[in-house]
Write an enzyme that holds these catalytic residues in place. Structure first.
Site, PDB file in Angstrom:
ATOM      1  CB  SER A 198      29.250  38.446  42.526  1.00 51.82           C
ATOM      2  OG  SER A 198      29.461  39.538  41.675  1.00 51.82           O
TER       3      SER A 198
ATOM      4  CG  HIS B  62      26.495  43.366  42.805  1.00 49.27           C
ATOM      5  ND1 HIS B  62      27.590  43.670  43.574  1.00 49.27           N
ATOM      6  CD2 HIS B  62      26.872  42.355  41.998  1.00 49.27           C
ATOM      7  CE1 HIS B  62      28.599  42.892  43.237  1.00 49.27           C
ATOM      8  NE2 HIS B  62      28.191  42.079  42.278  1.00 49.27           N
TER       9      HIS B  62
ATOM     10  CG  HIS C 246      31.278  45.152  38.744  1.00 53.15           C
ATOM     11  ND1 HIS C 246      30.040  45.120  39.343  1.00 53.15           N
ATOM     12  CD2 HIS C 246      32.015  44.185  39.335  1.00 53.15           C
ATOM     13  CE1 HIS C 246      30.043  44.173  40.270  1.00 53.15           C
ATOM     14  NE2 HIS C 246      31.220  43.588  40.285  1.00 53.15           N
TER      15      HIS C 246
ATOM     16  CE1 TYR D 281      29.374  43.986  35.070  1.00 50.63           C
ATOM     17  CE2 TYR D 281      31.501  43.269  35.907  1.00 50.63           C
ATOM     18  CZ  TYR D 281      30.124  43.307  36.001  1.00 50.63           C
ATOM     19  OH  TYR D 281      29.499  42.674  37.043  1.00 50.63           O
ATOM     20  CD  GLU D 282      27.587  47.635  37.277  1.00 44.11           C
ATOM     21  OE1 GLU D 282      26.419  47.972  37.501  1.00 44.11           O
ATOM     22  OE2 GLU D 282      28.422  47.432  38.174  1.00 44.11           O
TER      23      GLU D 282
ATOM     24  CB  ALA E 248      32.427  36.087  43.206  1.00 46.42           C
TER      25      ALA E 248
ATOM     26  CG  MET F 105      34.958  40.275  35.881  1.00 48.07           C
ATOM     27  SD  MET F 105      33.353  40.011  35.114  1.00 48.07           S
ATOM     28  CE  MET F 105      33.588  38.359  34.407  1.00 48.07           C
ATOM     29  CB  SER F 106      35.321  43.833  41.373  1.00 44.99           C
ATOM     30  OG  SER F 106      35.597  42.751  42.237  1.00 44.99           O
TER      31      SER F 106
ATOM     32  CG  ASN G 116      34.173  30.323  38.487  1.00 46.99           C
ATOM     33  OD1 ASN G 116      33.957  31.333  39.153  1.00 46.99           O
ATOM     34  ND2 ASN G 116      34.924  30.341  37.413  1.00 46.99           N
TER      35      ASN G 116
ATOM     36  CG  HIS H 111      26.108  36.537  37.126  1.00 48.03           C
ATOM     37  ND1 HIS H 111      27.173  37.057  37.851  1.00 48.03           N
ATOM     38  CD2 HIS H 111      25.007  37.205  37.568  1.00 48.03           C
ATOM     39  CE1 HIS H 111      26.723  37.998  38.681  1.00 48.03           C
ATOM     40  NE2 HIS H 111      25.419  38.096  38.527  1.00 48.03           N
TER      41      HIS H 111
END
Ligand code: HPA
Length: 280
Positions: A35, A66, A88, A90-91, A118, A219-220, A243, A255
């Protein structure tokens, strides 16, 4: 449930055939851009572009930030295959779909995979803008039953019970450390915890992650690394810290913040990756 469909070898090879027909490069190195880090694909010289939408069976990237295409060309005189944008869990795709690109890379004959992402800083000393060499990961999603290797094992691609004791290649890690010294770009080191997202963590989640040894969270990456190792690829992982994780509940993560931090990190990441590529 979300762990299906399982991709099969014919589907994987169909994708590989399309890529071979569209590009004459013969990359040995794959690079996945996380990301906000997609800008790095601009560094690829004489690129062939293949939008994900042109690839059969390929899950489509739905996330802002992306781009969703393969960029195949030259970087530091090496043929590279770059995924500008990733898929991902979550998609809503299955783990097998999420990791299809890695299987395709394996069938195309790639030997080395460089994954970037990220991530939120859990280690108290890490700050946004830092780069972190991933030395190990926590496969939290896999522990919950969503390991990308669940399903029929494709014996021609790898063993049923693959070892994960050295997911992140020690020699490549040393190369990255050397690149860090040569470029003067500091490289933190630590353990990446892979969650499913898409919600960011609660303060209690983050205190838990700290307690179990995570230094960064995202998340990846972890499913991709597991499949790459199953397939015998060597892996190097670098997180861009976007962050500070919010262990006390007093700051908000967004995001947009992640994307903005990514843009700032791209030049540093590019320098270090170029230096690594020169050594491969
Ligand atoms: N948590 C999870 N994923 C992330 C974060 C985070 O704080 N930052 C970037 N990706």
């Amino acid at each position: 449930m979300n762990n299906q469909p399982f991709m099969n070898i014919n589907e994987i090879d169909e994708v590989a055939a399309v890529i071979r027909a569209r590009s004459s490069y013969q990359p040995k190195i794959g690079l996945i851009l996380g990301s906000g880090l997609g800008g790095l694909a601009d560094a690829v010289e004489k690129p062939d572009f293949i939008p994900f939408t042109d690839l059969p069976h390929w899950p489509q990237s739905t996330v802002h930030g992306h781009t969703g295409r393969l960029v195949i060309g030259k970087l530091e005189n090496q043929d590279v295959l770059v995924m500008q944008g990733r898929i991902h869990f979550y998609e809503g795709y299955s783990m097998s779909q999420v990791t299809l690109p890695i299987r395709v890379m394996q069938r195309l004959g790639l030997e080395t995979l460089v994954v970037t992402n990220a991530a939120g800083a859990i280690h108290p000393d890490f700050i946004p803008g830092d780069l972190m060499l991933i030395t190990d990961n926590l496969n939290l999603v896999g522990m919950m039953g969503f390991n990308p290797l669940i399903g029929p094992n494709m014996d021609e691609l790898g063993p049923r019970f693959p070892d994960m004791s050295q997911s992140y290649d020690r020699a490549l890690n040393d190369t990255a450390r050397q690149a860090s010294r040569e470029t003067g770009i500091p490289l933190r080191e630590g353990v990446y915890a892979g969650l499913s997202g898409p919600s960011f963590e609660s303060p209690a989640d983050l205190r838990f992650l700290r307690a179990v040894g995570a230094d960064a969270v995202g998340m990846s990456t972890v499913p991709e690394v597991i499949v790459a190792r199953h397939g015998g690829l060597r892996v190097l992982g670098i997180s861009g810290i976007s962050n500070k994780a919010n262990l006390d509940g007093n700051t908000v993560t967004s995001h947009e913040e992640v994307l903005e931090a990514g843009r700032v990190m791209v030049p540093k990441l590019e320098q270090i990756l170029r230096s690594i590529l020169r050594k491969l």
